[in-house]
Design an enzyme around this catalytic site. Structure first.
Site, PDB file in Angstrom:
ATOM      1  N   GLU A  78       0.816  -1.208   0.000  1.00  0.00           N
ATOM      2  CA  GLU A  78       0.000   0.000   0.000  1.00  0.00           C
ATOM      3  C   GLU A  78       0.857   1.268   0.000  1.00  0.00           C
ATOM      4  O   GLU A  78       1.850   1.365   0.710  1.00  0.00           O
ATOM      5  CB  GLU A  78      -0.935   0.019   1.206  1.00  0.00           C
ATOM      6  CG  GLU A  78      -1.953  -1.110   1.232  1.00  0.00           C
ATOM      7  CD  GLU A  78      -2.942  -1.063   0.076  1.00  0.00           C
ATOM      8  OE1 GLU A  78      -3.081   0.015  -0.536  1.00  0.00           O
ATOM      9  OE2 GLU A  78      -3.573  -2.096  -0.196  1.00  0.00           O
ATOM     10  N   CYS A 141      -8.261  -2.150   7.855  1.00  0.00           N
ATOM     11  CA  CYS A 141      -6.896  -2.145   7.316  1.00  0.00           C
ATOM     12  C   CYS A 141      -6.381  -0.716   7.167  1.00  0.00           C
ATOM     13  O   CYS A 141      -5.308  -0.367   7.671  1.00  0.00           O
ATOM     14  CB  CYS A 141      -6.847  -2.868   5.973  1.00  0.00           C
ATOM     15  SG  CYS A 141      -7.061  -4.651   6.085  1.00  0.00           S
ATOM     16  N   HIS A 165      -1.233  -5.887   1.667  1.00  0.00           N
ATOM     17  CA  HIS A 165      -2.431  -6.711   1.514  1.00  0.00           C
ATOM     18  C   HIS A 165      -2.079  -8.011   0.790  1.00  0.00           C
ATOM     19  O   HIS A 165      -1.280  -8.005  -0.152  1.00  0.00           O
ATOM     20  CB  HIS A 165      -3.505  -5.963   0.716  1.00  0.00           C
ATOM     21  CG  HIS A 165      -4.469  -5.208   1.565  1.00  0.00           C
ATOM     22  ND1 HIS A 165      -4.650  -3.838   1.479  1.00  0.00           N
ATOM     23  CD2 HIS A 165      -5.328  -5.632   2.532  1.00  0.00           C
ATOM     24  CE1 HIS A 165      -5.577  -3.461   2.351  1.00  0.00           C
ATOM     25  NE2 HIS A 165      -6.007  -4.525   2.996  1.00  0.00           N
TER      26      HIS A 165
END
Length: 213
Positions: A78, A141, A165
């Site tokens: 991310e 998350c 992820h």
């Protein structure tokens, strides 16, 4: 060096979460760094409390949070976390925040300061499908990633923070046609390679990794 790696417990009626299963199998040392793993509850605010307690106890040099992204076919690192909770489903304690700031005094967004492109490139070189993601969602998350980055910005600016992820495990998609998955061995190998690259690269590399939309 000490690295804190977190993984969420099962949520949404599932009996397993690949994040927790994967961190259980990580080596205790990667590239000379001590690896500390903890499970995080998939619960708004409580997840932050558990993480902050662990950070204060362990004083890690790096925090890498791991979460499940069902529907993604590869391991995604991310880029950014945003200051909003907007839940599509309830968390594990029935909370369903809508358009709520995570921290009232927080920045609109924080960028990961991990070498995300180097991590992706290292996984790809190891034949693990991987890419950069530009959204961590608006569930727990993103909530946890944002909180970790906010904490670092306020109290521990030298601590590196990021989020990865991972796809469903193979056993999670039985009976779900055309749903991508990855076996646990490849997930663990990918995470190990990514963490190694995060340690190795003090600055990120300049390669293409963006998206048109």
């Amino acid at each position: 060096m000490k690295i804190l790696v977190t993984g969420f417990d099962p949520f949404g009626g599932a009996h397993i979460n690949p994040a927790t299963e994967a961190i259980k199998l990580l080596p205790q040392q990667i590239n000379g760094a001590e690896i500390i793993t903890i499970q995080i509850p998939t619960v708004f605010r409580k997840s932050i409390d558990v993480l902050f307690r662990a950070i204060k106890k362990e004083s890690p040099d790096m925090v890498i949070c791991i979460g499940q992204a069902g529907g993604r076919y590869d391991i995604t690192v991310e880029r950014v976390a945003i200051n909003v909770d907007d839940a599509r489903i309830e968390d594990n304690e029935g909370n369903l925040p809508i358009d709520s700031p995570i921290f009232e005094d927080g920045a609109p967004a924080y960028f990961s300061d991990l070498p995300i492109k180097a991590m992706v490139q290292a996984m790809q070189a190891a034949n693990i499908p991987a890419s950069i993601s530009n959204t961590a969602g608006t569930f727990v998350c993103n909530h946890l990633m944002y909180a970790a980055l906010h904490y670092a910005s306020q109290y521990q600016p030298d601590m590196k923070v990021g989020f990865i992820h991972i796809p469903y495990l193979v056993e999670q998609v039985v009976g779900k046609a055309n749903t991508p998955s990855m076996n646990i061995q490849d997930i663990v190998r990918g995470l190990t390679v990514a963490i190694h690259a995060a340690i190795e690269n003090k600055r990120d590399i300049k390669v293409q990794g963006g998206a048109i939309c």
